[in-house]
Design an enzyme around this catalytic site. Structure first.
Site, PDB file in Angstrom:
ATOM      1  N   GLU A  35      20.695 -23.695   6.501  1.00  0.00           N
ATOM      2  CA  GLU A  35      20.838 -24.806   7.447  1.00  0.00           C
ATOM      3  C   GLU A  35      20.018 -24.551   8.718  1.00  0.00           C
ATOM      4  OE1 GLU A  35      24.117 -24.742   4.615  1.00  0.00           O
ATOM      5  OE2 GLU A  35      23.297 -23.217   5.957  1.00  0.00           O
ATOM      6  N   SER A  69      23.234  -9.465  13.885  1.00  0.00           N
ATOM      7  CA  SER A  69      24.368 -10.390  13.817  1.00  0.00           C
ATOM      8  C   SER A  69      25.647  -9.776  14.376  1.00  0.00           C
ATOM      9  CB  SER A  69      24.616 -10.814  12.367  1.00  0.00           C
ATOM     10  OG  SER A  69      23.540 -11.579  11.870  1.00  0.00           O
ATOM     11  N   GLN A 112      19.603  -2.987  10.586  1.00  0.00           N
ATOM     12  CA  GLN A 112      19.312  -4.087  11.523  1.00  0.00           C
ATOM     13  C   GLN A 112      20.592  -4.482  12.248  1.00  0.00           C
ATOM     14  OE1 GLN A 112      18.053  -7.609   9.499  1.00  0.00           O
ATOM     15  NE2 GLN A 112      17.141  -8.546  11.284  1.00  0.00           N
ATOM     16  N   GLU A 128      11.249 -10.701   8.059  1.00  0.00           N
ATOM     17  CA  GLU A 128      12.384 -10.599   7.142  1.00  0.00           C
ATOM     18  C   GLU A 128      12.370 -11.733   6.126  1.00  0.00           C
ATOM     19  OE1 GLU A 128      17.261 -10.187   7.355  1.00  0.00           O
ATOM     20  OE2 GLU A 128      16.164 -10.985   9.069  1.00  0.00           O
ATOM     21  N   SER A 159      23.312  -4.283   6.491  1.00  0.00           N
ATOM     22  CA  SER A 159      22.906  -3.574   5.280  1.00  0.00           C
ATOM     23  C   SER A 159      22.314  -2.221   5.647  1.00  0.00           C
ATOM     24  CB  SER A 159      21.860  -4.389   4.518  1.00  0.00           C
ATOM     25  OG  SER A 159      22.384  -5.645   4.146  1.00  0.00           O
TER      26      SER A 159
END
Length: 397
Positions: free
Chosen positions: A367, A118, A115, A233, A150
């Site tokens: 958060e 990020s 993936q 996910e 990952s």
């Protein structure tokens, strides 16, 4: 709820599959290919795409019968990103040609997925990604850096979000691609983490060519496609399919409590019972969420499961350290390895305690997920965002 005739149909197909391809003597990839061709990979998908056009509930029946027969799991253990995130996104947004091309090798494990979301400057704020994709004829040229990836060391394919239009607000300028990880320009570097191992990676993309035929969804529509991936996910992380009672972290603690009487402290028993109840509530809630999801794609409710999973896992792993006393403080498991498959409950108490710290980060930080729940589940007013109408190129970075 089953549909009249559906159970009989899948039962007959499962029997035929097992008669023709004995799991004990058939190579896993060959068996999974035959399962896909029989429409038993994802029964809710149309015929030709690994499905039969049946209700999703029929898949549970198929999976249970195949598991009883010792059949391999779809995707193989390494391809949890492919199965849990890429496959449902391809099924939801892919063209018929894309489904034919990508779903079968994903299910057989021939193509492992990672993936590429990020970035160093775009983690919790995923819409701020800076990796650029520039159109060049029938291809896109991609340049940028991704992080916390990952399975990149094993992957042949990746789900990629890149910026294709910096002149519009950040959410509007993203496009979603399926990227070949084996081509020139893709560099994978390991990232060492607190446990000592290199479970994930940073990935550098330098003039990587991605065919426009590998674009998933419309140009500029990548945020909507990525949201589908993220919802799947969070359910995959927080609502583990088929988790047994006392599975996962709590099973390690209860086993130690029962098998090592010297560890038992009456003062800790109430806390252990509280954690056991929390873990069981989480398991049952996950089962309920999966049942709700059989009617369609998971929604933002999965964020709540993911938050709860992270909290409970961290509390249990902390309790386990205390349970083992001085021995729980020792950590001599500083492997420098690259695990083939990540086992969140593997190895010793020290590993589980350290690895659990990542549960509240991966798949979206707790958060940020609380914001998702407050706005998209509870309907509370959203946070004031000054960048909603500002072109991405004009945002300070």
């Amino acid at each position: 709820m089953s549909v009249p005739g559906a159970d009989a149909d899948v039962d007959a197909l499962v029997r035929a599959l097992l008669d023709e391809h004995d799991p004990a003597t058939t190579a896993p990839r060959d068996f999974l290919g035959a399962q896909f061709d029989a429409g038993l990979a994802w029964v809710h998908l149309p015929v030709g795409f690994g499905g039969l056009g049946l209700p999703r509930t029929a898949q549970e029946r198929v999976d249970a019968k195949l598991a009883d027969a010792g059949a391999p799991l779809g995707g193989t253990p390494k391809n949890y990103i492919g199965m849990g995130m890429a496959a449902p996104t391809i099924a939801a947004f892919g063209t018929d040609e894309q489904k034919r091309k990508f779903l079968r090798p994903l299910f057989t494990g021939e193509q492992i997925y990672c993936q590429l979301f990020s970035e160093p400057g775009a983690g919790s704020d995923l819409a701020a990604v800076a990796t650029r994709a520039v159109r060049d004829g029938d291809d896109w040229i991609v340049n940028g850096q991704k992080v916390w990836t990952s399975q990149a060391q094993h992957a042949q394919m990746a789900i990629l979000v890149a910026r294709t239009d910096p002149g519009v607000p950040k959410h509007a300028g993203l496009t979603y691609f399926l990227c070949d990880m084996t081509q020139p320009g893709v560099e994978v570097r390991p990232l060492r983490q607190i446990t000592g191992e290199a479970e994930f990676n940073e990935v550098f993309l330098t003039d990587v060519r991605v065919p426009d035929a590998n674009r998933l969804g419309p140009e500029g529509g990548g945020w909507r496609v990525a949201t589908t991936t993220l919802n799947n996910e969070r359910v995959a992380i927080g609502a583990r399919a088929g988790a047994p009672r006392e599975g996962g972290h709590i099973g390690k603690v209860t086993a130690a409590w029962r098998n090592e009487p010297g560890l038992r402290d009456p003062a800790m028993q109430d806390e252990l019972m509280r954690l056991w109840v929390e873990a069981e509530i989480l398991r049952l809630s996950g089962e309920r969420l999966r049942q709700q999801a059989v009617a369609g794609q998971p929604g933002p409710e999965g964020a709540g499961m993911k938050i709860a999973f992270a909290r409970v896992a961290q509390e249990i792993s902390g309790f386990e350290i205390e349970l083992h006393g001085e021995a729980g403080l020792r950590y001599d498991d500083w492997t420098l390895g690259r695990p083939e498959v990540v086992d969140l409950t593997g190895r010793g108490p020290g590993y589980r305690y350290l690895r659990a710290k990542g549960n509240s980060i991966e798949g979206g930080t707790s958060e940020i997920l609380r914001n998702t729940i407050s706005e998209r589940v509870l309907g509370l007013p959203g946070e004031h965002r000054v960048d909603k109408s500002v072109a991405w190129k004009d945002l300070p970075r």
